[in-house]
Design an enzyme around this catalytic site. Structure first.
Site, mmCIF file in Angstrom:
data_model
loop_
_atom_site.group_PDB
_atom_site.id
_atom_site.type_symbol
_atom_site.label_atom_id
_atom_site.label_comp_id
_atom_site.label_asym_id
_atom_site.label_seq_id
_atom_site.Cartn_x
_atom_site.Cartn_y
_atom_site.Cartn_z
ATOM 1 N N LYS A 47 0.840 -1.194 0.000
ATOM 2 C CA LYS A 47 0.000 0.000 0.000
ATOM 3 C C LYS A 47 0.873 1.242 0.000
ATOM 4 C CE LYS A 47 -0.397 -0.027 5.052
ATOM 5 N NZ LYS A 47 -1.317 -0.004 6.214
ATOM 6 N N TYR A 265 14.066 30.519 7.755
ATOM 7 C CA TYR A 265 12.901 31.190 8.322
ATOM 8 C C TYR A 265 12.936 31.148 9.843
ATOM 9 C CZ TYR A 265 10.453 31.294 3.801
ATOM 10 O OH TYR A 265 10.077 31.549 2.512
#
Length: 376
Positions: A47, A265
């Site tokens: 998956k 940042y």
């Protein structure tokens, strides 16, 4: 795998990094897990695009090695896998969406039935069409996520028996990767009792970690996922699996940052001394988890020529920075690479540094990376 196959690549021309997936290591891990599952068998859980490793490539490699049963989460994943594995048994873990019976049958997918509503719709379809490729019955043994409750399973087992509706009865461990957790033992007892209500139907309980609970905890089919891809199924001890993925990130720029100046940042990281910083062409849009440089966590380490280089400053959408002061200057030029995931700093190491689990690390790896499969 031979060291040469995991050797760093030259910088990619157009992408921000190269994700190398070692298919031979995945097959070797599956064989190790299959031995633990004996005399039962081991499936392949593919998956989420095989945990970011490429479901079609992984499925083909496992199929060639002898794996005949696969698990996906969604029907669309199953359809893509069916094209590569025409003869495999493919189960869809997230159940049967309303009105999806014909689509499942067209792709020969087996739904994992986890509710009475799904059961009623599937039974009506099977009765009307005679479809006989099988389905799994999911029993809830204490996870309270999907599956029939014990009383619902008992009521189903008491119904008159016609043609076998299920080719598998299954449940899922909630805490097998937490050594000695009491819920694991309770789930094993509950499942053994519930599976006995459906004599002759193969049973499946163990995930990756469940395979390490000993032979008494094994049934007919195990469903390893994370361990196939090199993740540690036994976090309380050394990882028994072979590493599978390597991620090399392209250096966009190398620059000198004077002592006392900040990077990124929020000005979160301040250079303690004059430092050399390498900026790579990958960020949180590429699966570099933004929590990875949060205060108080272990450093995320990239490697250049065997030298550990910590990630510093906040991760941006498309860029991240590493302190490469200790690395050879000639190895940190524009177009060179830094290995973020490697034999030295693997998926579980990165997960600890980001305050998460390796599953999230693997499944977050972006499609923007150039992918390279080796060993298959």
């Amino acid at each position: 795998m031979p060291a040469a196959e995991f050797a760093p690549l030259a910088a990619p021309d157009l992408s921000g990094g190269v994700l190398t997936v070692d298919l031979a290591a995945i097959v070797a891990n599956w064989k190790t897990l299959s031995a633990l599952a004996a005399p039962g068998a081991a499936a392949g859980v593919v998956k989420a695009d095989a945990y970011g490793c490429g479901a079609v490539a992984v499925g083909r490699a496992l199929g060639a090695a002898g794996c005949i049963t696969f698990f996906v989460a969604l029907p669309e994943e199953g359809k893509a896998l069916r094209a590569a594995l025409p003869d495999a048994a493919i189960y869809v873990l997230n159940g049967l969406p309303p009105g999806a019976c014909e689509a499942f049958a067209a792709a020969r997918l087996r739904p994992v039935i986890g509710s009475l509503a799904e059961l009623a719709e599937w039974e009506a379809f099977v009765s009307a069409t005679g479809w006989a490729e099988g389905a799994a019955l999911h029993l809830d043994t204490g996870m309270n996520r999907l599956g029939l409750r014990p009383e619902e399973a008992k009521a189903l087992a008491l119904r008159p028996r016609g043609k076998p509706l299920f080719s598998l009865v299954m449940s899922h461990y909630a805490c097998a990767d937490e050594h000695g957790h009491p819920l694991t033992a309770r789930q094993l007892v509950t499942f053994r009792e519930a599976a006995a209500l459906f004599p002759g139907v193969p049973a499946s309980l163990s995930n990756s970690a469940g395979l390490f609970l000993g032979s008494a905890a094994q049934f007919d089919l195990a469903r390893p996922g994370y361990a196939l891809y090199g993740g540690n199924p036994t976090p309380w001890t050394a990882n028994p699996m072979r590493p599978v993925v390597r991620l090399d990130l392209s250096i966009v720029q190398s620059r000198i940052v004077p002592a006392g100046e900040t990077v990124g940042y929020g000005a979160r990281w301040t250079a303690p001394n004059t430092s050399r910083i390498a900026v790579v062409s990958a960020g949180y849009a590429d699966g570099l988890l933004r929590t990875a440089t949060a205060p108080g966590l272990a450093p995320v380490l990239g490697y250049i020529d065997g030298v550990a280089c910590p990630m510093v400053g906040r991760i941006s959408m498309d860029l991240a920075a590493f302190d490469v002061t200790a690395a050879p200057v000639e190895k940190v030029q524009r177009g060179d690479t830094i290995a973020l995931l490697s034999e030295r700093f693997g998926v579980d190491d990165y997960a600890r540094a980001a305050g998460t689990v390796g599953y999230e690390v693997l499944t977050s790896l972006s499609q923007r990376y150039q992918r390279r499969h080796v060993g298959g």
